[in-house]
Structure formats: C-alpha cells, structure tokens
Scaffold this active site. Structure first.
Site, PDB file in Angstrom:
ATOM      1  N   PHE A  19       0.847  -1.307   0.126  1.00 59.18           N
ATOM      2  CA  PHE A  19      -0.167   0.014   0.173  1.00 59.18           C
ATOM      3  C   PHE A  19       0.639   1.184  -0.028  1.00 59.18           C
ATOM      4  O   PHE A  19       0.999   2.212  -0.932  1.00 59.18           O
ATOM      5  CB  PHE A  19      -0.952  -0.027   1.215  1.00 59.18           C
ATOM      6  CG  PHE A  19      -1.661   1.112   1.793  1.00 59.18           C
ATOM      7  CD1 PHE A  19      -2.226   2.101   0.709  1.00 59.18           C
ATOM      8  CD2 PHE A  19      -1.677   1.739   3.109  1.00 59.18           C
ATOM      9  CE1 PHE A  19      -2.940   3.111   1.105  1.00 59.18           C
ATOM     10  CE2 PHE A  19      -2.289   2.737   3.376  1.00 59.18           C
ATOM     11  CZ  PHE A  19      -2.787   3.530   2.691  1.00 59.18           C
ATOM     12  N   ILE A  20       1.628   1.527   0.826  1.00 58.24           N
ATOM     13  CA  ILE A  20       2.249   2.658   1.081  1.00 58.24           C
ATOM     14  C   ILE A  20       3.456   2.898   0.109  1.00 58.24           C
ATOM     15  O   ILE A  20       3.806   3.534  -0.390  1.00 58.24           O
ATOM     16  CB  ILE A  20       2.729   2.983   2.582  1.00 58.24           C
ATOM     17  CG1 ILE A  20       1.607   3.000   3.587  1.00 58.24           C
ATOM     18  CG2 ILE A  20       3.571   4.334   2.570  1.00 58.24           C
ATOM     19  CD1 ILE A  20       1.853   3.078   5.135  1.00 58.24           C
TER      20      ILE A  20
ATOM     21  N   ASN B   5       8.001  -9.807  -1.099  1.00 57.88           N
ATOM     22  CA  ASN B   5       7.713 -11.332  -1.149  1.00 57.88           C
ATOM     23  C   ASN B   5       6.101 -11.319  -1.522  1.00 57.88           C
ATOM     24  O   ASN B   5       5.746 -12.612  -1.592  1.00 57.88           O
ATOM     25  CB  ASN B   5       8.271 -11.930   0.099  1.00 57.88           C
ATOM     26  CG  ASN B   5       7.225 -11.464   1.270  1.00 57.88           C
ATOM     27  OD1 ASN B   5       6.404 -10.556   1.146  1.00 57.88           O
ATOM     28  ND2 ASN B   5       7.486 -12.337   2.232  1.00 57.88           N
TER      29      ASN B   5
ATOM     30  N   GLN C  64      10.120  -0.189   3.748  1.00 59.43           N
ATOM     31  CA  GLN C  64       8.549  -0.467   4.035  1.00 59.43           C
ATOM     32  C   GLN C  64       8.210  -1.859   4.631  1.00 59.43           C
ATOM     33  O   GLN C  64       7.185  -2.036   5.018  1.00 59.43           O
ATOM     34  CB  GLN C  64       7.817   0.335   2.912  1.00 59.43           C
ATOM     35  CG  GLN C  64       8.050   1.733   2.330  1.00 59.43           C
ATOM     36  CD  GLN C  64       7.604   2.545   3.793  1.00 59.43           C
ATOM     37  OE1 GLN C  64       6.732   2.369   4.190  1.00 59.43           O
ATOM     38  NE2 GLN C  64       8.520   3.379   3.976  1.00 59.43           N
ATOM     39  N   ALA C  65       8.725  -2.866   3.950  1.00 57.31           N
ATOM     40  CA  ALA C  65       8.349  -4.190   4.342  1.00 57.31           C
ATOM     41  C   ALA C  65       8.211  -4.465   5.646  1.00 57.31           C
ATOM     42  O   ALA C  65       9.225  -4.087   6.363  1.00 57.31           O
ATOM     43  CB  ALA C  65       9.204  -5.108   3.565  1.00 57.31           C
ATOM     44  N   ALA C  66       7.124  -5.261   5.972  1.00 62.12           N
ATOM     45  CA  ALA C  66       7.303  -5.605   7.428  1.00 62.12           C
ATOM     46  C   ALA C  66       5.961  -6.616   7.707  1.00 62.12           C
ATOM     47  O   ALA C  66       5.039  -6.830   6.917  1.00 62.12           O
ATOM     48  CB  ALA C  66       6.878  -4.312   8.184  1.00 62.12           C
TER      49      ALA C  66
ATOM     50  N   TYR D  73       4.529  -6.157  17.912  1.00 58.91           N
ATOM     51  CA  TYR D  73       4.540  -5.232  16.921  1.00 58.91           C
ATOM     52  C   TYR D  73       5.284  -3.840  17.110  1.00 58.91           C
ATOM     53  O   TYR D  73       6.204  -3.530  16.562  1.00 58.91           O
ATOM     54  CB  TYR D  73       3.320  -5.050  16.199  1.00 58.91           C
ATOM     55  CG  TYR D  73       3.075  -4.014  14.803  1.00 58.91           C
ATOM     56  CD1 TYR D  73       3.851  -4.075  13.898  1.00 58.91           C
ATOM     57  CD2 TYR D  73       2.998  -2.552  15.233  1.00 58.91           C
ATOM     58  CE1 TYR D  73       3.892  -3.173  12.827  1.00 58.91           C
ATOM     59  CE2 TYR D  73       2.860  -1.480  14.205  1.00 58.91           C
ATOM     60  CZ  TYR D  73       3.518  -1.901  13.002  1.00 58.91           C
ATOM     61  OH  TYR D  73       3.582  -0.969  11.948  1.00 58.91           O
TER      62      TYR D  73
ATOM     63  N   ILE E  81     -10.856   1.792   7.491  1.00 55.48           N
ATOM     64  CA  ILE E  81     -11.271   2.231   6.292  1.00 55.48           C
ATOM     65  C   ILE E  81     -11.641   1.234   5.064  1.00 55.48           C
ATOM     66  O   ILE E  81     -12.980   1.150   4.641  1.00 55.48           O
ATOM     67  CB  ILE E  81     -10.546   3.695   5.792  1.00 55.48           C
ATOM     68  CG1 ILE E  81     -10.689   4.767   6.739  1.00 55.48           C
ATOM     69  CG2 ILE E  81     -10.969   4.108   4.453  1.00 55.48           C
ATOM     70  CD1 ILE E  81      -9.773   5.743   6.894  1.00 55.48           C
TER      71      ILE E  81
HETATM   72  N1  NAD Z   1      -1.030   1.529   7.204  1.00 55.94           N
HETATM   73  C1  NAD Z   1      -0.498   2.181   8.175  1.00 55.94           C
HETATM   74  O1  NAD Z   1      -1.465   2.913   8.794  1.00 55.94           O
HETATM   75  C2  NAD Z   1       0.946   2.055   8.785  1.00 55.94           C
HETATM   76  C3  NAD Z   1       0.978   2.628  10.121  1.00 55.94           C
HETATM   77  C4  NAD Z   1       2.096   2.760  10.880  1.00 55.94           C
HETATM   78  C5  NAD Z   1       3.221   2.010  10.158  1.00 55.94           C
HETATM   79  N2  NAD Z   1       3.162   1.453   8.802  1.00 55.94           N
HETATM   80  C6  NAD Z   1       4.155   0.490   8.372  1.00 55.94           C
HETATM   81  O2  NAD Z   1       4.388   1.142   6.960  1.00 55.94           O
HETATM   82  C7  NAD Z   1       4.923   0.047   6.543  1.00 55.94           C
HETATM   83  C8  NAD Z   1       4.052  -0.195   4.988  1.00 55.94           C
HETATM   84  O3  NAD Z   1       2.766  -0.665   5.510  1.00 55.94           O
HETATM   85  P1  NAD Z   1       1.451  -0.903   4.566  1.00 55.94           P
HETATM   86  O4  NAD Z   1       0.449  -0.361   5.156  1.00 55.94           O
HETATM   87  O5  NAD Z   1       1.916  -0.246   3.262  1.00 55.94           O
HETATM   88  O6  NAD Z   1       1.325  -2.529   4.398  1.00 55.94           O
HETATM   89  P2  NAD Z   1       1.356  -3.388   3.224  1.00 55.94           P
HETATM   90  O7  NAD Z   1       1.324  -4.758   3.723  1.00 55.94           O
HETATM   91  O8  NAD Z   1       0.371  -3.094   2.060  1.00 55.94           O
HETATM   92  O9  NAD Z   1       2.883  -3.445   2.717  1.00 55.94           O
HETATM   93  C9  NAD Z   1       4.141  -4.179   3.146  1.00 55.94           C
HETATM   94  C10 NAD Z   1       4.778  -4.863   1.812  1.00 55.94           C
HETATM   95  O10 NAD Z   1       5.942  -5.507   2.563  1.00 55.94           O
HETATM   96  C11 NAD Z   1       5.811  -6.794   1.919  1.00 55.94           C
HETATM   97  N3  NAD Z   1       6.445  -7.749   2.745  1.00 55.94           N
HETATM   98  C12 NAD Z   1       6.030  -7.965   3.715  1.00 55.94           C
HETATM   99  N4  NAD Z   1       6.906  -8.947   4.432  1.00 55.94           N
HETATM  100  C13 NAD Z   1       8.094  -9.062   3.757  1.00 55.94           C
HETATM  101  C14 NAD Z   1       9.101  -9.826   3.566  1.00 55.94           C
HETATM  102  N5  NAD Z   1       9.693 -10.740   4.717  1.00 55.94           N
HETATM  103  N6  NAD Z   1      10.151  -9.697   2.447  1.00 55.94           N
HETATM  104  C15 NAD Z   1       9.757  -8.815   1.373  1.00 55.94           C
HETATM  105  N7  NAD Z   1       8.646  -8.151   1.390  1.00 55.94           N
HETATM  106  C16 NAD Z   1       7.781  -8.417   2.476  1.00 55.94           C
HETATM  107  C17 NAD Z   1       4.455  -7.290   1.595  1.00 55.94           C
HETATM  108  O11 NAD Z   1       4.309  -8.005   0.518  1.00 55.94           O
HETATM  109  C18 NAD Z   1       3.833  -5.591   1.211  1.00 55.94           C
HETATM  110  O12 NAD Z   1       3.731  -5.446  -0.213  1.00 55.94           O
HETATM  111  C19 NAD Z   1       5.083  -1.296   7.180  1.00 55.94           C
HETATM  112  O13 NAD Z   1       6.417  -1.265   7.617  1.00 55.94           O
HETATM  113  C20 NAD Z   1       4.167  -0.713   8.382  1.00 55.94           C
HETATM  114  O14 NAD Z   1       4.618  -1.400   9.557  1.00 55.94           O
HETATM  115  C21 NAD Z   1       2.115   1.543   8.343  1.00 55.94           C
END
Ligand code: NAD
Length: 312
Positions: A11-12, A32, A72-74, A141, A185
């Site tokens: 997403f982000i 991944n 960003q991956a997590a 987390y 949302i």
């Molecule tokens: N969405 C929010 O409101 C929010 C708030 C605070 C922090 N974050 C942080 O922002 C970042 C992005 O979050 P998001 O909402 O876009 O989530 P998301 O799940 O859409 O994106 C995470 C991406 O990382 C990839 N991924 C996960 N584990 C992996 C691994 N082991 N190896 C390679 N790729 C991997 C997933 O396939 C995905 O494309 C994350 O680190 C999250 O913790 C998000």
C-alpha cells in the site's frame, strides 16, 4: 539516486515508488508479495520477488549498488504480532538487520525506516504525542518497530549509516487492503458497498469509539520524498495531529460513498485497543517543511473513487 524500496508492491511502498520515479530516481523493489500486489507496482521500477530475510539479498545489493534504502516491508498487523510474536520478530527484526548489515557492507549512504507512532507511545501521555514521548511498546509489533529504531541509531553511531525514522499515524488511501482487523477504512468501505453493517469496537465510556490520527497516503509518500535529503539521524512523526473517532470516520465515509445509511453495530471492547491517539507534527514541519495537504474529507473521496474503479 538509486533507491531500494522494500515492500514496494504494498500500500504505502507503492506510492513511494511512484513519487521517487516521478522525481527522476532509479527504483528497485524487493517484495515477497505476502500482502503486496503486483498491480500496485509501477512498471518503471525493477522488481525482485524476494524475502528481505533471504541470503539472496546479498546478490541484489552487490548487483544494484544502492545509494539509499527505503524500508517499508514488514509484518504490520498488531493482532498477528500478538498471535505469533516469533514471525513478527523474524520479519521485523531479522529483516531489518539483514538490510542494515548489507547497507554497511555495500556502502549505502542512508536508510529510511517506516515506524509507527500510536502503537509505540500508547495513550497514557500528552495528546497529540511528540516524538520524545515515552515509548511504552505494549505489543510485539511495537516492540519490534522500536527495536528497528534502536538498531538504526546503533548503526549510525558505530558504522556511520545515516537514517531517518518516519513514525506514521493511521495511513489510508488508494491501494490499502482491509485484512483481518487491520485497515478500518477499507473494511468499512467493503461493508458499505456490500450493504452490510460494520462493527464498532468501543469502550463503554467512549461510545463514539477510539480516536486515531488519519493521514492520507500521498502525504506520507511526500514525506518519504523529502526525507531523501532532509531529517538525518532523527525520528519524525507523520500524521495530521488531529484526533478523529471511529464513528466519525464511518459517517464521513458513508457521505463520501453516497451509500444508504447503515448504522454501526456495537462489537464490544477489544482488549489492548488504544483509547486515544494523535501525533504532534511540529517536528515534521520544522525539519522536513512537511505538513499534510489532503484533509480527511478529500482523502476519503479519493479512496472511494479508487475503490469504485476497482469494482467496475
Ligand atoms: N498502514 C498504516 O497505517 C501504517 C502505520 C504505521 C506504520 N506502517 C508501516 O508502514 C509500512 C508499510 O505498511 P503498509 O500499510 O503499506 O503495508 P502493506 O502490507 O501494504 O505493505 C508491506 C509490503 O511488504 C511486503 N513484505 C512483507 N513482508 C515481507 C518480507 N519478509 N520480505 C519482502 N517483502 C515483504 C508485503 O508483501 C507488502 O507488499 C510497514 O512497515 C508498516 O509497519 C503502516
């Protein structure tokens, strides 16, 4: 600059990839696809289908010669981290360590890390919470995100790798997927379009629901663009600074969607839910010259537009 965006199909991350490419940078994505989607991925970026923990990451660093890593991956779900703290730690701690180690080995200059605001500081102190608020890290987390921040500080002090930590509030907008209990949302939107009611988890004393700080994803990716050149070796909150209750978000979303009104159903109290959360964004204004440009009404309208375009 040549930039690695981990999680760039998510997403982000995918919005960050778009903005970096638009600004003329070369972008490589490692993902991944555990929660990310190929359709999010900008075709102008190079793509490795790979886990950030994989030993093959070494080859990617060797081949690509990155100037900067944007991580960003997590494992990003709080309930999943409570369910399986081992997996959360493997991805969020061993994953970042692998990247930091390779960054030092291959001469990367800077590392941008997406951390979290609300989950780290809890709701005990001042609201909106400044970066210097005491970290409570009450869930696995939050513990692993905090560990990531501490490792960055360690690598900066001992190996000279520059970093910026961006602590996001609740990010929303196009491409967000509603998974399990994450992403209120998209969950509300899906229910509204299917004519189903949604659940409101709320403490009895706060019938409007918990409050959160909502920030639009394009504002977040713009902060990541500014952090390429600014905000070295510091932690910066990225949010709106405003508290909005879950019921209020639902009302605004119903209006934006133009759907018939379906009342929320009370889903009870959820143990561990933060009651209130908002981030102080004074530092982002001072250091990055950043503040959100898209208010909640406009951001929800864009989100609804995206949702409708995917359904048609
Ligand atoms: N969405 C929010 O409101 C929010 C708030 C605070 C922090 N974050 C942080 O922002 C970042 C992005 O979050 P998001 O909402 O876009 O989530 P998301 O799940 O859409 O994106 C995470 C991406 O990382 C990839 N991924 C996960 N584990 C992996 C691994 N082991 N190896 C390679 N790729 C991997 C997933 O396939 C995905 O494309 C994350 O680190 C999250 O913790 C998000």
């Amino acid at each position: 600059m040549k930039i690695l965006v981990t999680g760039g199909a998510g997403f982000i991350g995918s919005h960050i990839v778009d903005d970096y490419l638009m600004a003329g940078h070369q972008v490589v994505v490692v993902d991944n696809l555990s929660t990310g989607r190929l359709e999010n991925l900008n075709p102008a970026a190079s793509f490795y289908l790979l886990d950030i923990r994989s030993p093959e990451m070494k080859k990617v660093f060797e081949l690509e010669n990155f100037d900067l890593i944007n991580h960003q991956a997590a494992q990003k779900s709080v309930p999943a981290s409570v369910e399986n703290p081992f997996l959360d730690a493997e991805i969020n701690i061993l994953g970042i360590l692998n990247l930091l180690n390779l960054s030092v080995q291959y001469g990367v200059e800077k590392f941008i890390f997406s951390s979290t605001g609300g989950a780290l500081v809890g709701d005990a102190g001042k609201i909106p919470a400044p970066e210097k608020a005491e970290v409570t890290a009450a869930t696995p987390y939050a513990i692993t995100k905090h560990a990531g921040e501490r490792y960055l500080d360690f690598f900066a002090r001992t190996r000279g790798l520059k970093f910026t930590v961006l602590r996001y509030a609740n990010v929303y907008g196009p491409r967000q997927a509603g998974e399990g209990e994450c992403g209120v949302i998209p969950i509300f939107l899906e229910n509204l379009f299917k004519g189903r009611s949604s659940l409101l988890y709320a403490y009895k004393e706060d019938p409007e629901g918990c409050t959160r700080d909502y920030v639009y994803v394009k504002d977040v990716s713009r902060a990541n663009l500014l952090a390429l050149d600014l905000g070295d070796n510091t932690i910066i909150n990225i949010g709106s600074g405003l508290e909005v209750s879950t019921s209020q978000v639902y009302r605004l979303l119903q209006e934006a969607a133009g759907k018939k009104k379906i009342p929320l159903k009370y889903g009870g109290e959820r143990a561990g839910d933060l009651r209130r959360s908002a981030l102080d964004i004074t530092k982002a204004k001072e250091i990055l010259g950043w503040e959100p440009k898209v208010d909640l009404e406009a951001g929800l309208a864009q989100t609804v537009k995206y949702y409708k375009s995917r359904k048609s």
